[in-house]
Design a protein around this motif. Structure first.
Motif, PDB file in Angstrom:
ATOM      1  N   HIS A  54       0.428  -1.152  -0.430  1.00 46.59           N
ATOM      2  CA  HIS A  54       0.260   0.127  -0.126  1.00 46.59           C
ATOM      3  C   HIS A  54       1.072   1.453  -0.122  1.00 46.59           C
ATOM      4  N   ARG A  55       2.021   1.297   0.941  1.00 52.57           N
ATOM      5  CA  ARG A  55       3.201   2.365   0.591  1.00 52.57           C
ATOM      6  C   ARG A  55       3.852   2.064   0.690  1.00 52.57           C
ATOM      7  N   LEU A  56       5.240   2.446  -0.156  1.00 54.82           N
ATOM      8  CA  LEU A  56       6.815   1.945  -0.801  1.00 54.82           C
ATOM      9  C   LEU A  56       6.967   3.629   0.456  1.00 54.82           C
ATOM     10  N   PRO A  85      23.267  19.810  -0.146  1.00 53.95           N
ATOM     11  CA  PRO A  85      24.158  19.828   1.366  1.00 53.95           C
ATOM     12  C   PRO A  85      24.017  18.795   2.396  1.00 53.95           C
ATOM     13  N   GLU A  86      24.421  18.245   2.641  1.00 49.16           N
ATOM     14  CA  GLU A  86      24.679  17.628   4.270  1.00 49.16           C
ATOM     15  C   GLU A  86      23.293  18.109   4.840  1.00 49.16           C
ATOM     16  N   GLU A  87      23.602  19.410   5.628  1.00 46.81           N
ATOM     17  CA  GLU A  87      22.621  20.285   6.509  1.00 46.81           C
ATOM     18  C   GLU A  87      21.320  19.703   5.600  1.00 46.81           C
ATOM     19  N   ILE A  88      20.972  19.904   4.444  1.00 46.77           N
ATOM     20  CA  ILE A  88      19.394  19.938   3.533  1.00 46.77           C
ATOM     21  C   ILE A  88      19.084  18.200   4.222  1.00 46.77           C
ATOM     22  N   GLN A  89      20.241  17.636   3.514  1.00 42.95           N
ATOM     23  CA  GLN A  89      19.663  15.913   3.581  1.00 42.95           C
ATOM     24  C   GLN A  89      18.849  15.341   4.728  1.00 42.95           C
ATOM     25  N   GLU A  90      19.970  16.132   5.902  1.00 44.31           N
ATOM     26  CA  GLU A  90      19.358  15.537   7.087  1.00 44.31           C
ATOM     27  C   GLU A  90      18.364  16.099   7.621  1.00 44.31           C
ATOM     28  N   MET A  91      17.879  17.797   7.846  1.00 44.11           N
ATOM     29  CA  MET A  91      16.126  18.159   7.873  1.00 44.11           C
ATOM     30  C   MET A  91      15.521  16.995   7.000  1.00 44.11           C
ATOM     31  N   TYR A  92      15.918  16.897   5.274  1.00 38.35           N
ATOM     32  CA  TYR A  92      15.409  15.951   4.546  1.00 38.35           C
ATOM     33  C   TYR A  92      14.438  14.523   5.607  1.00 38.35           C
ATOM     34  N   LYS A  93      15.575  14.599   6.020  1.00 36.82           N
ATOM     35  CA  LYS A  93      15.406  12.894   6.663  1.00 36.82           C
ATOM     36  C   LYS A  93      14.243  13.036   7.887  1.00 36.82           C
ATOM     37  N   MET A  94      14.032  14.261   8.326  1.00 35.12           N
ATOM     38  CA  MET A  94      13.088  14.376   9.408  1.00 35.12           C
ATOM     39  C   MET A  94      11.925  14.346   8.679  1.00 35.12           C
ATOM     40  N   TYR A  95      11.445  14.085   7.802  1.00 33.99           N
ATOM     41  CA  TYR A  95      10.012  14.135   7.284  1.00 33.99           C
ATOM     42  C   TYR A  95       9.829  13.790   5.739  1.00 33.99           C
ATOM     43  N   ARG A  96      11.031  13.320   5.845  1.00 32.78           N
ATOM     44  CA  ARG A  96      11.380  11.665   4.359  1.00 32.78           C
ATOM     45  C   ARG A  96      11.194  10.893   4.402  1.00 32.78           C
ATOM     46  N   PRO A  97      11.904  10.154   3.609  1.00 29.48           N
ATOM     47  CA  PRO A  97      10.675  10.090   2.270  1.00 29.48           C
ATOM     48  C   PRO A  97       9.291   9.866   2.284  1.00 29.48           C
ATOM     49  N   SER A  98       8.672  10.992   0.823  1.00 25.69           N
ATOM     50  CA  SER A  98       7.672  10.629   1.470  1.00 25.69           C
ATOM     51  C   SER A  98       7.331   9.297   0.820  1.00 25.69           C
ATOM     52  N   PRO A  99       6.363   8.753   1.231  1.00 22.84           N
ATOM     53  CA  PRO A  99       5.802   7.383   0.785  1.00 22.84           C
ATOM     54  C   PRO A  99       4.767   7.456  -0.772  1.00 22.84           C
ATOM     55  N   LEU A 100       4.688   6.387  -1.528  1.00 21.43           N
ATOM     56  CA  LEU A 100       4.444   6.405  -2.769  1.00 21.43           C
ATOM     57  C   LEU A 100       3.560   5.683  -3.058  1.00 21.43           C
ATOM     58  N   ILE A 101       2.155   5.898  -2.540  1.00 21.27           N
ATOM     59  CA  ILE A 101       1.076   4.951  -2.506  1.00 21.27           C
ATOM     60  C   ILE A 101       0.755   4.660  -3.438  1.00 21.27           C
TER      61      ILE A 101
END
Lengths: 459, 459
Positions: free
Chosen positions: A6-8, A70-86
């Protein structure tokens, strides 16, 4: 075909480490920005008073295909990403369609939308350049919320000019931004020359994104240590938002899937441009030929009824001019509930691709959009944002066509966000007090008449 | 220790296929329910007029350790589960603590909370038994929203009695429930005998969960084809919510982690009971000894200041009597913003475990809770529900103690939901108009004086 969950969710290791710059693969580039002071093509340095330098560079960079995140952006991305493919199993069942419907859901974060992807990047580069504050505008409030979160995270001040219609429809959005310490001002306001001028001419206006942009730019260029950031339209925003499409493509590859049709809602183009990026690349390079569809509100139909012309990005005419599909920067859209799609223009990249025949566009009335949204909510248990629901509508129409023809198409659409702050609109739909607004040709002519004259380019 | 991602999602294959029934491992069981009509221990059949048969069986089943989750329920779980186990890297950094903080985030679905886990189960069994409709009460609105989604999915009618305080504070919650076709009535109402009686005595009451329960039960037993369902307190609810703890434990095992401390907010006990279930099992079986902490509002302190006694589960005295920590079913809590924690009693299972020393409890004033919530939002970019923020507060206190002692404890807490519909409360906190309400001993005596007399059991 593999078993499709359902969600990947991708793992952190599978997440993209680079953004993709669509311009590097375009056969013909969008026309250059014009500096309104000189009426000549703008240089990167022309943008420095408004944008941070690295962002100005990204805005002008038509060549670098992949840009490291940039690493710092990747770090903050990881706080809510990856988003699911449903996989929309229930919606498929309800529509009794042979089509396989997938959606990339960007709403599982407090900003409620995909806007955080670019907010983080822009706040990061501002901090890196030693800025102390940012200004911006917000329509539906999602961009403002996203930027509030990003500025709070990176320790920057923030002033948000919020389109008055949304400010009044969505008091809770304002409250969320304030929780993240943002200063929120309804636009047009009397705090800027641009705002005062618009109020003098249209005292009862409920505002527009274009007008809020003018105010935010003015505030940025007149406040030391401040820069302006924008959540859509710009090339840099589409670059940051490519994370949506890149993740979607990786996820679909893991499922041995590839979309026949890619659908996104289109206001300024941030979600659509990000979602379609790697699929458009395949199309540009002749590797695949997915159908790509932009969906806009009938009340603000820049692609389907606009002109491909140079225009200001804002109502106050302080920004550079971009060649894009536009209704004229003087066009003030009627108060459609999808505040995030109430913009007179369209990303120059998407405008060019549309102009050159790489994608199609449709427009939809809001009552049809909310009908689709309500069915979707019941089937998929996610209450969608009105903006996103434009894409839902089109995906459902495509799936219904598949039922007629028997084609088992793979449909991918972008579910950009949630509608938790749009309950006023849902209530209006529920109570049958919602109406549709479609501008007449005469309404549009007023906007077109205001298109700027540029000697030698647009007379 | 393995590299810990920010967010860990189990795959569909890793998701639990069975619920865990904590009662099967308790050394001493909770005291039996008492039928108010006979003042004798209630039988399973006594519950049939109110609850579906399979749910009545689950309510009474003290023996079956693991119960298969029906396929249809597993299917709907997959539409929003697994929920992520999140490592609070940024919060740890902000607190400069050696502790490792994890939270199980149940808010990434349109109901905005963990409530959907039991709503789906209860709606499924009602449908299976051929019922046509359900009734329930809701406090913060999360349970009502969850049940609206579940009833819409399974094609059942639904009437929701919503605590009047929440109905007025959260009009958008009501609008969401209506989007899912629920009939929402503010409680106390004049549609039931129970509601009319309470209104006659307290015309200005803002309601309570206990009172809304009375109305919902009355409506269910007087409407053919209807049953009543409840989102907390009951044994069956804790059973369904065990999915939270089971998923958490599997995820922590994948990281080679085990919590030293498990923290949950406690209103009726649904989240706390679900979260701690497998960890409490370890404790009961002597396999591990995690500290388990319940956190409740100072305005409604059933565990920390209540009596362990037989009491009605509702204000109208129509439900069976349960032995639990209670403030007396006549206690009407002051309007704390955490509507979901405004309940006079506590799950009999948790009450028994607390009574027997297996867990501890603290109570917190709401201003401290919102201070913690705001810091958490800024650090973790998730705007938490006021209810959940009670657990955040306690986790932060624990992490601060670790900083003092230098202990690198592993802390797990339940982030039950999001606060998007609680912006009135956030605004009050932001504007410094929020106050704390702590009942005096005399206030509590009024509630205790109303505890029922049961011949031979409670005189």
């Amino acid at each position: 075909m593999k078993t499709v969950p359902h969600r990947l969710y991708l793992t952190e290791e599978q997440m993209p480490k680079q953004w993709y710059n669509l311009r590097a693969d375009m056969k013909e580039l969008p026309d250059p920005l014009i500096n309104p002071a000189t009426m000549q093509p703008a240089t990167e340095a022309d943008l420095y008073p408004v944008f941070c330098e690295k962002l100005a560079h990204q805005e002008m960079d038509n060549e670098t295909r992949y840009i490291d995140i940039p690493e710092e952006i990747q770090e903050m991305y990881k706080m809510y990403r990856p988003s699911p493919l449903i996989r929309a199993y229930n919606l498929e069942k309800a529509l009794d369609t042979p089509a396989r419907i997938y959606y990339k859901f960007e709403g599982n974060n407090t900003s409620g939308s995909h806007k955080l992807n670019s907010a983080i990047a822009q706040a990061y580069y501002a901090k890196e350049q030693g800025m102390t504050g940012l200004t911006t505008e917000t329509g539906a409030g999602q961009w403002g919320t996203a930027l509030s979160e990003a500025c709070s995270y990176f320790g920057l001040d923030l002033t948000v000019f919020m389109v008055k219609a949304s400010y009044e429809q969505k008091p809770y959005r304002k409250a969320i931004m304030q929780t993240f310490d943002a200063n929120v001002i309804p636009s047009p306001s009397d705090t800027t020359n641009a705002g005062r001028a618009i109020l003098a001419e249209h005292p009862d206006t409920t505002g527009s994104l274009g007008c809020a942009i003018s105010e935010a730019v003015e505030k940025a260029v007149t406040t030391p240590g401040y820069r302006y950031v924008l959540g859509s339209v710009l090339n840099q925003v589409l670059l940051h938002q490519s994370i949506i499409g890149l993740e979607s493509k990786i996820a679909m590859e893991l499922l041995d899937e590839y979309p026949d049709v890619v659908i996104g809602c289109a206001g300024g183009g941030s979600n659509l441009g990000g979602l379609i990026a790697p699929f458009m690349q395949d199309k540009l390079l002749g590797r695949a030929n997915p159908q790509i569809i932009a969906v806009e509100p009938a009340s603000c139909p820049s692609l389907t009824r606009g002109r491909y012309a140079y225009d200001f990005c804002d109502t106050g005419k302080v920004t550079p001019l971009a060649r894009m599909y536009t209704l004229g920067c003087g066009f003030i859209p009627s108060p459609n509930h999808a505040g995030g799609l109430r913009y007179h223009g369209m990303s120059p990249i998407l405008s060019k691709l549309y102009h050159d025949g790489y994608m199609s566009a449709i427009s939809v009335e809001q009552t049809k959009v909310f009908e689709a949204a309500t069915l979707f909510a019941k089937m998929e248990t996610i209450l969608p944002a009105p903006e996103s629901s434009h894409a839902i509508y089109a995906a459902m129409e495509e799936a219904r066509r598949c039922k007629e023809t028997g084609e088992a198409k793979t449909i991918l659409f972008g579910l950009t966000g949630t509608g938790y702050f749009d309950m006023t609109a849902y209530t209006a739909f529920h109570d049958h007090t919602m109406t549709d607004y479609i501008p007449t040709d005469a309404d549009l002519e007023v906007g077109f008449a205001g298109l700027p004259k540029i000697p030698g380019i647009q007379e």
